[in-house]
Design a protein around this motif. Structure first.
Motif, PDB file in Angstrom:
ATOM      1  N   SER A 117       0.514   0.615  -5.049  1.00  0.00           N
ATOM      2  CA  SER A 117      -0.322  -0.312  -4.290  1.00  0.00           C
ATOM      3  C   SER A 117      -0.716  -1.480  -5.182  1.00  0.00           C
ATOM      4  O   SER A 117      -1.070  -1.275  -6.342  1.00  0.00           O
ATOM      5  CB  SER A 117      -1.614   0.370  -3.817  1.00  0.00           C
ATOM      6  OG  SER A 117      -1.306   1.477  -3.003  1.00  0.00           O
TER       7      SER A 117
ATOM      8  N   LYS B 181       6.556   3.842  -1.221  1.00  0.00           N
ATOM      9  CA  LYS B 181       7.445   4.848  -1.797  1.00  0.00           C
ATOM     10  C   LYS B 181       8.878   4.402  -1.552  1.00  0.00           C
ATOM     11  O   LYS B 181       9.242   4.097  -0.419  1.00  0.00           O
ATOM     12  CB  LYS B 181       7.233   6.211  -1.131  1.00  0.00           C
ATOM     13  CG  LYS B 181       6.102   7.000  -1.749  1.00  0.00           C
ATOM     14  CD  LYS B 181       6.159   8.439  -1.277  1.00  0.00           C
ATOM     15  CE  LYS B 181       5.175   8.628  -0.132  1.00  0.00           C
ATOM     16  NZ  LYS B 181       5.107  10.015   0.325  1.00  0.00           N
TER      17      LYS B 181
ATOM     18  N   ARG C  51       0.831  -1.202   0.000  1.00  0.00           N
ATOM     19  CA  ARG C  51       0.000   0.000   0.000  1.00  0.00           C
ATOM     20  C   ARG C  51       0.868   1.255   0.000  1.00  0.00           C
ATOM     21  O   ARG C  51       1.704   1.428   0.883  1.00  0.00           O
ATOM     22  CB  ARG C  51      -0.898   0.027   1.246  1.00  0.00           C
ATOM     23  CG  ARG C  51      -2.060  -0.964   1.225  1.00  0.00           C
ATOM     24  CD  ARG C  51      -3.126  -0.596   0.210  1.00  0.00           C
ATOM     25  NE  ARG C  51      -4.083  -1.674   0.039  1.00  0.00           N
ATOM     26  CZ  ARG C  51      -3.974  -2.675  -0.834  1.00  0.00           C
ATOM     27  NH1 ARG C  51      -2.949  -2.720  -1.647  1.00  0.00           N
ATOM     28  NH2 ARG C  51      -4.876  -3.630  -0.918  1.00  0.00           N
ATOM     29  N   ASN C  52       0.633   2.088  -0.982  1.00  0.00           N
ATOM     30  CA  ASN C  52       1.285   3.416  -1.069  1.00  0.00           C
ATOM     31  C   ASN C  52       2.801   3.346  -0.879  1.00  0.00           C
ATOM     32  O   ASN C  52       3.384   4.189  -0.211  1.00  0.00           O
ATOM     33  CB  ASN C  52       0.709   4.379  -0.028  1.00  0.00           C
ATOM     34  CG  ASN C  52      -0.793   4.474  -0.150  1.00  0.00           C
ATOM     35  OD1 ASN C  52      -1.328   4.438  -1.263  1.00  0.00           O
ATOM     36  ND2 ASN C  52      -1.467   4.555   0.977  1.00  0.00           N
TER      37      ASN C  52
ATOM     38  N   ARG D 266       5.356   4.394 -11.151  1.00  0.00           N
ATOM     39  CA  ARG D 266       3.915   4.484 -10.924  1.00  0.00           C
ATOM     40  C   ARG D 266       3.193   3.337 -11.608  1.00  0.00           C
ATOM     41  O   ARG D 266       3.602   2.884 -12.665  1.00  0.00           O
ATOM     42  CB  ARG D 266       3.373   5.780 -11.520  1.00  0.00           C
ATOM     43  CG  ARG D 266       3.478   6.960 -10.614  1.00  0.00           C
ATOM     44  CD  ARG D 266       2.750   8.131 -11.265  1.00  0.00           C
ATOM     45  NE  ARG D 266       3.598   9.308 -11.332  1.00  0.00           N
ATOM     46  CZ  ARG D 266       3.833  10.104 -10.303  1.00  0.00           C
ATOM     47  NH1 ARG D 266       3.310   9.874  -9.176  1.00  0.00           N
ATOM     48  NH2 ARG D 266       4.608  11.145 -10.415  1.00  0.00           N
TER      49      ARG D 266
ATOM     50  N   GLU E  99       4.019   5.849  -4.537  1.00  0.00           N
ATOM     51  CA  GLU E  99       2.639   5.527  -4.158  1.00  0.00           C
ATOM     52  C   GLU E  99       2.115   4.275  -4.855  1.00  0.00           C
ATOM     53  O   GLU E  99       1.065   4.274  -5.475  1.00  0.00           O
ATOM     54  CB  GLU E  99       1.712   6.715  -4.507  1.00  0.00           C
ATOM     55  CG  GLU E  99       2.055   7.999  -3.787  1.00  0.00           C
ATOM     56  CD  GLU E  99       1.688   7.969  -2.311  1.00  0.00           C
ATOM     57  OE1 GLU E  99       0.820   7.150  -1.936  1.00  0.00           O
ATOM     58  OE2 GLU E  99       2.270   8.729  -1.530  1.00  0.00           O
TER      59      GLU E  99
ATOM     60  N   GLY F 287       4.612   4.006   3.156  1.00  0.00           N
ATOM     61  CA  GLY F 287       3.754   2.923   2.742  1.00  0.00           C
ATOM     62  C   GLY F 287       3.945   1.681   3.592  1.00  0.00           C
ATOM     63  O   GLY F 287       4.794   1.632   4.477  1.00  0.00           O
TER      64      GLY F 287
END
Lengths: 308, 573
Positions: B24, B11, B8-9, B233, B22, B64
């Motif tokens: 996930s 970085k 999750r998220n 990303r 970010e 994260g």
């Protein structure tokens, strides 16, 4: 492996022969030994007699052949000065030299390898930079300066340690430290670099991904690889030490070893002793290098088993 | 159902640069998730973060959570201490890396390296661990596992080493296997074997697999779900069938389009081309020592090869590592001295040429190498680099050098004002363009390109091969294009030659060879190429028997015409 050993042995024999020849001719270029054996002011008759007695009247080639022949009887000729078989004189000196060499090298390995590993692991913090600064300073100080400094402090001022000879374990301390000083500095730097090379290898990541503890990762996976390169340098260092380092240290501490003998023989132009002492040192260097070569092959399976 | 692993998220940063932003995603229990992207997409950084090995590589998890859902409740990996992590690594989550040649410790035996996992995580004694290691090697289908235990990594082939890596990773039956480009460094036939092995073992153990790759073909082969990454990303996520059927994001579409697919056609053959290069019966031998007192023996790396190349034609030479394709290329340019045979370039016998003649020949035949990083001198500015052949051959004066350089840069699609830059200021694809510009500087008739795009990302590789096609049309250059990747070969070649164990086993017009392969080896090679077809996954490959291709007559005879211009070695199955 067998092939590797045979090849190493063959190279050793050839190198020894070349050195024997070089030493023979180099000593003949250094002047007339008779002057030193009897001093000035003798009659020409006595001089000729002595020249014949030592076999110096023959042509240089005949002397060379006779010199090679002296290896066969195992006596290596007679000393001009002491009139004893050279083999006997040198033999007495080998053990003290070897003792000093062994203690110096042991100290070097015991100090330098852990320090180098430590410096590699902590390459980016104060521990690493402190170790490397000390190593750098150690590298810069010549061993005779270190020796004289220690003699001044520990022998003359504090009166803790003896200076001359090798009769007790206390006598070993200063010569050993002198001998090991620069070596420790060099080997620490080298160990650090060898370890840094290994630490960035893919298989180190694999070892960590297996969940092994950091000690196992560093020592088993890392050092086992770095030891191969460290061994090769150590061989050269020991060789250099046997050849040159010992001469200085033995001269300073009057250590009754080969180095001390070598210096005296050179001053007195005692050709047979000089030749054989140089030869003994060369032999030691070659033996050590040969052993390291074989150890190197043993440490690296890619050499031991041949490339696939 | 809760997934096995939830990221999750996440970085991840390297110094000031952000490698992962970010991010996930979930890895479901027992399923395979493919993390896809080109270099710099952050896929490896993500993988290393899950094992928390990223700190060792100079990176840092900046935010994260990474949660592993286990029987005892969820565990946040980002919050574990070093001791807890060691209990996790190689035990509940394990990893297989890309480079099987360097991922194993060269000075420790295979047995020792596999056994230490059992000693560490199962508290076995050394003897028990070795027995367990033998079983582990057996379970990844390594032949003669007992003998392998005492072997060292350099004694094994790349495929076997990767099997050892997998055996090590699966030793403790982990819940999750992270495979970071595990087949990228392998030949396609080996790749197919390793992929099917991972699939079988996954079914056996019931583990989840996080599969990291840049190769869409491999994704179609193995994954259930896919996450597409670009510059750290996530750009798209979904079931493989959906993403392959209808990629939503433009980048996914671009990635799919750039990936070379077998069966997407070849360029039309140039009409009525006259012969530029004619190689007859070329043999190149290397002397190797075989042991103490055994003396030397010679290995024929190239055996009785005959081939020809027309003007403005591209001949694709395809084969796996060690088949002799690079040796053949270098022999043709006399960079390696051939042992026998004849090479006619533009009607002139290259092998009989004296030094002068050879120099003149080299002006007409240039070479491009695989590694654009190693083949450009880092200390020379671009205008010196790209005009070097022209200066050697005296085609350009010192005054005109910069003009020529600018012209060359333009022709390979680089900015003209880049002439004063140095190689490190260019990306991999741009460097390969520089290598092409350098080859072009003497206006050669033939360019031998040895794996020119193998080190590049697919979308960059596509641009480079397009450039080569364009140059061919504009300048009428002939290419001998060498690659292990048959899909790339298909896209650029008018004709194809398949090489196996130093011999050409099949050659002919591209579509004739690919649609109607006659030789057993060609068929096997084609069957190993991952299909971009999610629906019908193929069964495991049948292994090619070791002696399937008996040595043919060394004189290059024995090629039979199977179709117009399509020749097959006689011993074809």
């Amino acid at each position: 492996m067998l092939r590797h050993i045979t090849r190493t042995l063959f190279k050793m024999v050839v190198t020894l022969f070349v050195i024997v020849t070089l030493v023979f001719f180099a000593t003949r270029l250094s002047g007339d030994p008779i002057d030193y054996v009897v001093g000035q002011g003798i009659t020409q008759e006595d001089r000729d007699l002595l020249t014949r007695y030592y076999g110096l009247d023959a042509s240089i080639w005949e002397q060379y052949v006779r010199f090679l022949g002296s290896f066969i009887d195992g006596q290596f000729g007679l000393s001009f000065v002491e009139r004893r078989p050279v083999a006997e004189i040198v033999a007495e000196r080998i053990w003290p030299s070897l003792q000093l060499l062994l203690s110096g090298v042991s100290l070097t390995i015991l100090v330098a390898v852990p320090l180098g590993i430590l410096a590699a692991i902590h390459r980016s913090n104060w521990i690493g930079s402190t170790v490397m600064t000390i190593a750098f300073v150690g590298y810069a100080v010549p061993n005779f300066v270190l020796a004289i400094f220690m003699v001044l402090v520990f022998a003359f001022t504090l009166n803790w340690l003896p200076v001359v000879g090798n009769s007790t374990p206390w006598h070993f301390i200063m010569p050993t430290i002198t001998l090991a000083g620069a070596l420790i500095a060099a080997l620490t730097r080298f160990t650090r670099n060898a370890m840094l090379d290994v630490l960035s290898q893919d298989f180190m990541r694999t070892a960590r991904a297996k969940g092994l503890s950091e000690a196992v990762v560093i020592l088993k996976h890392g050092f086992s690889n770095a030891s191969i390169t460290i061994l090769s340098v150590l061989g050269l260092q020991i060789a250099g030490l046997a050849a040159a380092g010992n001469v200085v240290v033995e001269a300073i501490f009057a250590w009754p070893g080969i180095g001390d003998l070598l210096v005296n023989a050179a001053i007195l132009r005692d050709f047979p002793v000089l030749q054989f002492a140089v030869l003994a040192v060369a032999f030691a260097v070659i033996i050590v290098n040969g052993l390291i070569d074989i150890a190197y092959a043993y440490a690296d399976p890619r050499i031991r088993l041949g490339r696939a | 159902m809760t997934p096995l692993l939830s990221v999750r998220n996440l970085k991840v940063g390297f110094g000031a640069t952000e490698a992962v932003r970010e991010l996930s995603f979930d890895v479901p229990k027992g399923a395979t998730l493919a993390l896809v992207g080109e270099s710099g997409s952050g896929k490896s950084a993500t993988a290393l973060s899950i094992l928390r090995l990223i700190e060792r590589e100079g990176g840092r998890i900046a935010g994260g959570t990474i949660t592993l859902h286990e029987e005892g409740g969820p565990v946040d990996i980002t919050a574990l201490d070093e001791r807890q992590l060691r209990g996790l690594r190689g035990n509940r989550i394990s990893m297989v890396f890309q480079e099987p040649m360097t991922s194993l410790n060269p000075v420790l035996t295979v047995g020792n390296q596999v056994a230490e996992v059992f000693i560490r995580h199962r508290s076995m004694s050394g003897r028990q661990a070795l027995l367990a290691a033998r079983d582990a090697l057996d379970s990844v289908r390594i032949p003669e596992p007992q003998r392998r235990l005492s072997q060292y990594p350099h004694e094994l082939s790349g495929g076997l080493r990767q099997r050892v890596m997998i055996a090590m990773a699966l030793a403790c039956r982990p819940k999750l296997l992270i495979a970071d480009e595990p087949t990228t460094a392998l030949d396609v036939t080996t790749q197919a074997e390793i992929l099917s092995l991972i699939r079988d073992l996954q079914a056996e153990i019931g583990m989840a697999v996080l599969f990291i790759t840049h190769d869409m073909g491999v994704v179609a082969e193995i994954a259930d779900r896919i996450v597409v990454l670009r510059q750290g990303r996530k750009v798209e996520e979904g079931a493989v069938a959906d993403v392959f059927g209808a990629p939503k994001h433009a980048y996914s579409q671009q990635l799919m389009a750039a990936t070379p697919k077998l069966g997407s056609g070849s360029p039309a053959a140039p009409s009525g081309a006259s012969k530029l290069l004619d190689v007859r019966d070329l043999t190149t031998r290397f002397a190797v020592r075989s042991g103490f007192l055994a003396g030397r023996r010679s290995i024929e790396a190239v055996r009785g090869v005959s081939l020809s190349l027309g003007r403005a034609e591209t001949l694709g030479l395809v084969g796996e590592s060690g088949c002799g394709k690079s040796t053949l290329a270098r022999s043709i340019l006399c960079l390696i001295e051939p042992s026998s045979g004849a090479i006619l370039l533009d009607g002139q016998d290259v092998m009989r040429a004296d030094r002068q003649g050879l120099r003149a020949m080299r002006r007409h035949a240039q070479m491009i190498f695989q590694d654009p990083y190693a083949s450009l001198n880092p200390r020379l500015p671009v205008h010196d680099l790209v005009t070097e052949p022209a200066r050697i051959h005296g085609v350009v004066s010192a005054r005109d050098q910069r003009d020529l350089a600018a012209e060359l840069l333009q022709s390979v699609g680089l900015q003209q004002d880049a002439v004063d830059l140095y190689p490190h200021q260019f990306s991999g694809g741009q460097r390969q363009r520089l290598c092409i510009a350098r080859a072009l500087s003497v206006k050669p008739k033939l360019i031998v390109a040895d794996e020119p795009v193998s080190a590049l990302d697919v979308s960059i590789a596509r641009q480079v091969t397009d450039l080569m096609l364009e140059l061919q049309q504009r300048e009428g250059i002939s290419f001998l294009f060498i690659s292990h990747d048959i899909a790339v070969i298909e896209r650029v070649s008018h004709r194809i030659a398949v090489m196996h164990r130093g011999e050409i086993v099949e050659t002919g017009p591209s579509q004739s060879v690919l649609r109607d392969p006659r030789h057993a080896y060609t068929r096997r090679l084609l069957a190993s190429v991952p299909r971009h077809d999610v629906s019908g996954r193929r069964a495991a490959l049948e292994p090619l028997p070791a002696k399937a291709v008996p040595a043919g007559p060394a004189n290059g005879a024995g090629l039979r015409e199977a179709a117009p211009g399509h020749f097959v070695r006689e011993n074809a199955a």
